[in-house]
Design a protein around this motif. Structure first.
Motif, PDB file in Angstrom:
ATOM      1  N   GLN A 111      -6.317  11.642   3.491  1.00 55.77           N
ATOM      2  CA  GLN A 111      -5.133  10.787   3.447  1.00 55.77           C
ATOM      3  C   GLN A 111      -5.639   9.430   2.996  1.00 55.77           C
ATOM      4  N   GLY A 119      -4.835   5.372   1.312  1.00 51.25           N
ATOM      5  CA  GLY A 119      -3.896   4.296   1.027  1.00 51.25           C
ATOM      6  C   GLY A 119      -4.320   3.649  -0.271  1.00 51.25           C
ATOM      7  N   SER A 158       0.666   5.480   0.623  1.00 51.66           N
ATOM      8  CA  SER A 158      -0.254   6.503   1.120  1.00 51.66           C
ATOM      9  C   SER A 158       0.015   7.823   0.404  1.00 51.66           C
ATOM     10  N   GLU A 159      -1.031   8.601   0.234  1.00 51.51           N
ATOM     11  CA  GLU A 159      -0.898   9.903  -0.425  1.00 51.51           C
ATOM     12  C   GLU A 159      -2.017  10.822   0.050  1.00 51.51           C
ATOM     13  N   SER A 160      -1.831  12.117  -0.156  1.00 52.29           N
ATOM     14  CA  SER A 160      -2.853  13.102   0.208  1.00 52.29           C
ATOM     15  C   SER A 160      -3.528  13.618  -1.057  1.00 52.29           C
ATOM     16  N   TRP A 179       0.843  -1.193   0.000  1.00 52.19           N
ATOM     17  CA  TRP A 179       0.000   0.000   0.000  1.00 52.19           C
ATOM     18  C   TRP A 179       0.875   1.237   0.000  1.00 52.19           C
ATOM     19  N   LEU A 187      -7.789   6.630   4.799  1.00 56.97           N
ATOM     20  CA  LEU A 187      -7.034   6.505   6.045  1.00 56.97           C
ATOM     21  C   LEU A 187      -7.414   7.595   7.044  1.00 56.97           C
TER      22      LEU A 187
END
Length: 263
Positions: free
Chosen positions: A254, A256, A175-177, A173, A240
Motif C-alpha cells: 500500500q 502513498g 494511496s494505491e495498491s 497524497w 504505507l
C-alpha cells in the motif's frame, strides 16, 4: 525485544539504542522524555519499541498541521501531556520577496550550514514565496542570532505568534495498491513509476534518489514500512503498508503518492 529488532536495519541500530535508553529512563524515573524531530520512519521505530513497555505512552507534535517531522514525547501512563512539553516554535523567514525567490532546498542548505543538527528542525513550508519552519525552542536564540543569510540574501527570523497565521499543508497524497517481486529499492521504484529497472538503477546511481531524506546509491537496499522515497523530477512515495504475499509470491504494497507538478 530480540524479535522486534529483526524488523530494523543495521544502520538504525544507534537510533534504536538511543530510544531504548530513553524508554528505560522513563520507566525508572517515572518522568517524561522528549526526542528531537524525527522523520516518519523514526516515529514508527519509537512506537514499535515503546509497545514493549506496558506503562509508557507516546504523543507526537510537529508544530504545524500534517507535518512529517515531529518531536515525540515518551511518558508514563499517569502523565497528561500538553503542547508546552514539546518545546517547539514556528518561525517565519523575512526577506526581500520582491527581488528574489527562495525555495525549500535553499532554506534546508542554509540551515545545515549553521552547525546545528537537522534533528533540531521540523518541517519547512513555502507558500507563495513566504517561508515558515519549525525549530526546537532550545536552539531558537542561536538560530535567530546566526541565521542572517541564505546564500547572498539577507534574512531575518521572526516568531509566528498566532496559530491562525501558520501555513497549512497543501500537498495531496493519493494511496494505491501494487505488487512487486521484491522490496529492493530499484525494483520498487521501477514498479511505482512504471519505468524500467535500468532507468530506476540509473536514477539511484546518479544521486537522484533519497530514502528518508538521505541520498541512497545502493540498488539492493531493502525498503520497509513508512520509508519515504523522493526522486528528483518524479515526486515522492511512502510505503504505507506491506500487506503480505500473493498466491504467485509477489509482495503486495500500500503506497502513498505525491507527484510533482511540473509547470
Amino acid at each position: 525485544m530480540e524479535n522486534v529488532m529483526q524488523h530494523f536495519r543495521k544502520e538504525e541500530q544507534p537510533f534504536i539504542e538511543q530510544i531504548v535508553n530513553m524508554l528505560r529512563e522513563v520507566e525508572n524515573r517515572y518522568a517524561p522524555k522528549l526526542t528531537d524531530f524525527l522523520d516518519p520512519r523514526q516515529q514508527f521505530i519509537v512506537d514499535t519499541l515503546r509497545r514493549q513497555y506496558g506503562d509508557i505512552e507516546v504523543a507526537e507534535n510537529g508544530g504545524l498541521d500534517e507535518v512529517e517531522r515531529k518531536r515525540v514525547l515518551l511518558y508514563p501512563s499517569y502523565y497528561v501531556p500538553s503542547d508546552a512539553d514539546f518545546t517547539l516554535t514556528v518561525v517565519e523567514i523575512q526577506y526581500p520577496k520582491k527581488f528574489v525567490t527562495l525555495q525549500h532546498k535553499d532554506v534546508l542548505g542554509s540551515m545545515m550550514s549553521l552547525g546545528i543538527d537537522r534533528s533540531k528542525f521540523g518541517d519547512i513550508r513555502v507558500e507563495d514565496g513566504a517561508i515558515q519552519f519549525v525549530v526546537a525552542t532550545e536552539v531558537l536564540d542561536y538560530v535567530r542570532a546566526n541565521y542572517t543569510a541564505i546564500g547572498k540574501v539577507k534574512v531575518q527570523i521572526e516568531l509566528v505568534g498566532d496559530r491562525l497565521n501558520y501555513f497549512s499543508q497543501r500537498e495531496e497524497w493519493t494511496s494505491e495498491s501494487l505488487t512487486v517481486s521484491s522490496l529492493r529499492l530499484d525494483t520498487v521504484i521501477s514498479a511505482v513509476f512504471n519505468i524500467s529497472r535500468q532507468k530506476s538503477s540509473t536514477l539511484i546511481q546518479s544521486g537522484k534518489v533519497k530514502v528518508n531524506w538521505t541520498e541512497k546509491d545502493q540498488l539492493s537496499m531493502e525498503l520497509q514500512e513508512l520509508d519515504l522515497i523522493s526522486i528528483r523530477g518524479l515526486g515522492r512515495v511512502k510505503i504505507l503498508m506491506i500487506e503480505g504475499r500473493t498466491k504467485k509470491d509477489k509482495i503486495r504494497l500500500q503506497i502513498g503518492r505525491l507527484e510533482q507538478k511540473i509547470k
